[in-house]
Design an enzyme around this catalytic site. Structure first.
Site, PDB file in Angstrom:
ATOM      1  N   GLU A   1      -3.376   7.606  -3.976  1.00 42.70           N
ATOM      2  CA  GLU A   1      -3.245   6.293  -3.325  1.00 42.70           C
ATOM      3  C   GLU A   1      -3.023   5.212  -4.371  1.00 42.70           C
ATOM      4  O   GLU A   1      -3.734   5.170  -5.371  1.00 42.70           O
ATOM      5  CB  GLU A   1      -4.537   5.997  -2.546  1.00 42.70           C
ATOM      6  CG  GLU A   1      -4.519   4.684  -1.809  1.00 42.70           C
ATOM      7  CD  GLU A   1      -5.903   4.340  -1.252  1.00 42.70           C
ATOM      8  OE1 GLU A   1      -6.167   4.666  -0.093  1.00 42.70           O
ATOM      9  OE2 GLU A   1      -6.706   3.735  -1.993  1.00 42.70           O
TER      10      GLU A   1
ATOM     11  N   TYR B   1       0.864  -1.194   0.000  1.00 39.02           N
ATOM     12  CA  TYR B   1       0.000   0.000   0.000  1.00 39.02           C
ATOM     13  C   TYR B   1       0.890   1.230   0.000  1.00 39.02           C
ATOM     14  O   TYR B   1       1.885   1.281   0.731  1.00 39.02           O
ATOM     15  CB  TYR B   1      -0.877   0.001   1.260  1.00 39.02           C
ATOM     16  CG  TYR B   1      -1.740   1.244   1.385  1.00 39.02           C
ATOM     17  CD1 TYR B   1      -3.029   1.263   0.852  1.00 39.02           C
ATOM     18  CD2 TYR B   1      -1.265   2.399   2.009  1.00 39.02           C
ATOM     19  CE1 TYR B   1      -3.812   2.401   0.943  1.00 39.02           C
ATOM     20  CE2 TYR B   1      -2.046   3.538   2.109  1.00 39.02           C
ATOM     21  CZ  TYR B   1      -3.324   3.520   1.572  1.00 39.02           C
ATOM     22  OH  TYR B   1      -4.103   4.640   1.658  1.00 39.02           O
TER      23      TYR B   1
END
Ligand code: GDP
Ligand code: MN
Length: 398
Positions: free
Chosen positions: A200, A112
Site C-alpha cells: 500500500e 491512494y
C-alpha cells in the site's frame, strides 16, 4: 508478517518507484544528525516519522514536518518518549523505538494506491483513489465510488493499458499519467514477486510544478507492506526485516511452543485443540454472553509442556478471569490431555475459575483423572458438553 515503513520504502525504491531519501534512527542524537545531513544537502524540509506497525500516525502527531534542527530534536524527543495512540492501536498505545528521518516534499495532491487479494472475486486487485491521505478509511466508508478496483491477470500482470486508463480516471495530467502508470505496474509486480498480502502506498503524491518537471513528479511518501507468512521461506531477505519488538510477546512465545495464539480483548481465556474447534468455542462463549480473551489452538500433538505454556500465556494476561478448556480427542487421547491439564494447573496455579470439557478417545479415563484432581484444583469444574461448559465459564466470570 509486517515490516516498517523505512523497509518498505527501500523495497519500493529498489523496484524503481520514486521515494524521497531517508534513514532509520533509534536515538534523538542520530535523528538530529540525519536532519543536519538532509539540510546540508540543500533541502529545506525534513519529515520525522515514527516507525511502528500501525497506521494513523499523522493524526496521532507521530509524523512531523520540521524546518530547523531545534524542531527536529523536539519531534524526535516527543516520539521516542511517548507511546503512540492512534485509531489503529489500543488505548494503551505502542512504544516507538525507531524513527525515519526523510527529506520532506511539497504536496500538490495525495492519492491512494494498493494491491491486495480481492477474496470475493478471487483475484489480485489494484485499488486506487484520488482521495488519498489520512482520510482513506472515511472515503471507503462514506464514498466507496471514489475507490477504483482493477483486477490483475494472474499470468500477464497489470497491463500497461489498464494502468494508463486508471491513471487517467484518477485525474493524473500530462506526464504524470505515464509516471503513475509505471508505478502501478511496478507495484503490482512487486506484490507478486514478494508473495505479499498487501502493498500500500498512501499517499502517492504529485509535487508542485517546477522548471525541470512542469507537470510535477509522482512519488511515494508512505508505504505499508504485509507478507504471506507461509511463503516467507522463499524470501530470507524479507524474513531478515522482521522486528520482533513490534509483536505481542505472548504471541511470539506461543509460536516457540507450536501454539497458535492470538490475543483478544475479552476476559475468558480459551484453550482448545484445532482451529475450527477454537473458532466455535469462541462463538459459543459469545453466545452465552462472554468475551474470549484469546484464540488458542494447542494443535493436534499437544504435550504437557505445550499445555503448561498455554496456561502460562493465558493466565499471564491480567484481564483473564476465567478459563475454558475445550478438547476433542481424535488422534490425541483425552487422558493424556487430562493429565497434562492437571500437571499444568498444579504447576501454574489457578486462582481463576477453570472449566474443562473433554470429548473423544479415552474420555472416561480422562474424566476420572479430572475427578481425582478436583481436590487439588478447587477452582476447576468439568462440563459434559460445550454449551454447558460455555454457560459455566460465563457464569463464573459474570
Ligand atoms: P500515516 O498517517 O501513518 O499514514 O503517515 P503518512 O506518512 O501517510 O503521513 C500522514 C500525512 O502527513 C500524509 O498524508 C501527508 O499529508 C503528510 N506528510 C507526510 N510526509 C510529508 C512530507 O514529506 N511533506 C508534506 N508536505 N506532508 C507530508
Ligand atoms: Mn499513510
Amino acid at each position: 508478517m509486517k515490516i516498517h515503513e523505512y523497509q518498505a520504502r527501500q523495497l519500493l525504491s529498489d523496484a524503481g518507484i520514486p521515494v524521497p531519501p531517508g534513514q532509520m534512527v533509534e536515538t534523538i542524537d542520530a535523528a538530529v544528525a540525519e536532519t543536519e545531513k538532509i539540510f546540508a544537502s540543500g533541502e529545506g524540509l525534513v519529515v520525522i516519522k515514527a516507525q511502528v506497525h500501525a497506521g494513523g500516525r499523522g493524526k496521532a502527531g507521530f509524523v512531523k514536518l520540521v524546518r530547523s534542527i531545534e524542531e527536529a530534536r523536539e519531534a524526535a524527543t516527543f516520539m521516542l518518549g511517548n507511546r503512540m495512540v492512534s485509531v489503529q492501536t489500543g488505548p494503551e498505545g505502542i512504544e516507538v523505538k525507531r524513527l525515519l528521518i526523510a527529506a520532506g516534499v511539497d504536496i500538490e495532491k495525495e492519492y491512494y494506491l494498493a494491491v491486495t487479494l480481492d477474496r470475493r472475486n478471487g483475484v489480485n486487485t489494484l485499488i486506487a483513489s484520488a482521495e488519498g491521505g489520512v482520510e482513506i478509511e472515511t472515503v471507503a466508508h462514506d464514498n466507496p465510488d471514489a475507490i477504483y478496483k482493477v483486477p490483475i491477470h494472474p499470468l500477464s500482470g497489470l497491463e500497461a493499458f489498464q494502468a494508463r486508463a486508471l491513471a487517467k480516471r484518477l485525474g493524473f495530467q500530462g506526464r504524470q499519467i505515464q509516471q503513475a502508470a509505471t508505478i502501478m505496474q511496478r507495484l503490482a509486480s512487486l506484490y507478486s514477486s514478494l508473495d505479499a498480502s498487501i502493498v500500500e502506498i498512501n499517499p502517492l503524491i504529485v509535487t508542485p510544478p517546477t522548471d525541470q518537471a512542469p507537470d510535477g513528479r509522482v512519488i511515494a511518501i508512505d508505504a505499508k507492506f504485509g507478507f504471506d507468512d507461509n511463503a516467507l521461506y522463499r524470501h530470507p531477505e524479507l524474513k531478515a526485516m522482521h522486528d520482533p519488538a513490534e509483536e505481542n510477546p505472548a504471541e511470539i512465545r506461543a509460536e516457540e511452543f507450536g501454539l497458535s495464539y492470538v490475543a483478544l480483548d475479552g476476559t475468558i481465556g480459551c484453550l482448545v485443540n484445532g482451529a475450527g474447534l477454537a473458532m466455535s468455542t469462541m462463538d459459543i462463549v459469545k453466545l452465552h454472553g462472554g468475551e474470549p480473551a484469546n484464540f488458542l489452538d494447542v494443535g493436534g500433538s499437544a504435550t504437557k509442556e505445550s499445555v503448561t505454556e498455554a496456561f502460562r500465556i493465558i493466565l499471564g494476561d491480567g484481564r483473564v478471569n476465567g478459563v475454558l478448556v475445550n478438547i476433542f480427542g481424535g488422534i490425541m487421547r483425552c487422558d493424556t490431555i487430562a493429565s497434562a491439564i492437571v500437571e499444568a494447573a498444579k504447576e501454574v496455579g489457578f486462582d481463576v475459575p477453570l472449566v474443562v470439557r473433554l470429548e473423544g478417545t479415552e474420555v472416561d479415563a480422562a474424566r476420572q483423572i479430572l475427578e481425582d484432581a478436583k481436590a487439588d484444583i478447587p477452582s476447576m469444574q468439568t462440563a459434559g458438553n460445550l454449551a454447558e461448559a460455555a454457560a459455566a465459564v460465563c457464569d463464573a466470570v459474570a
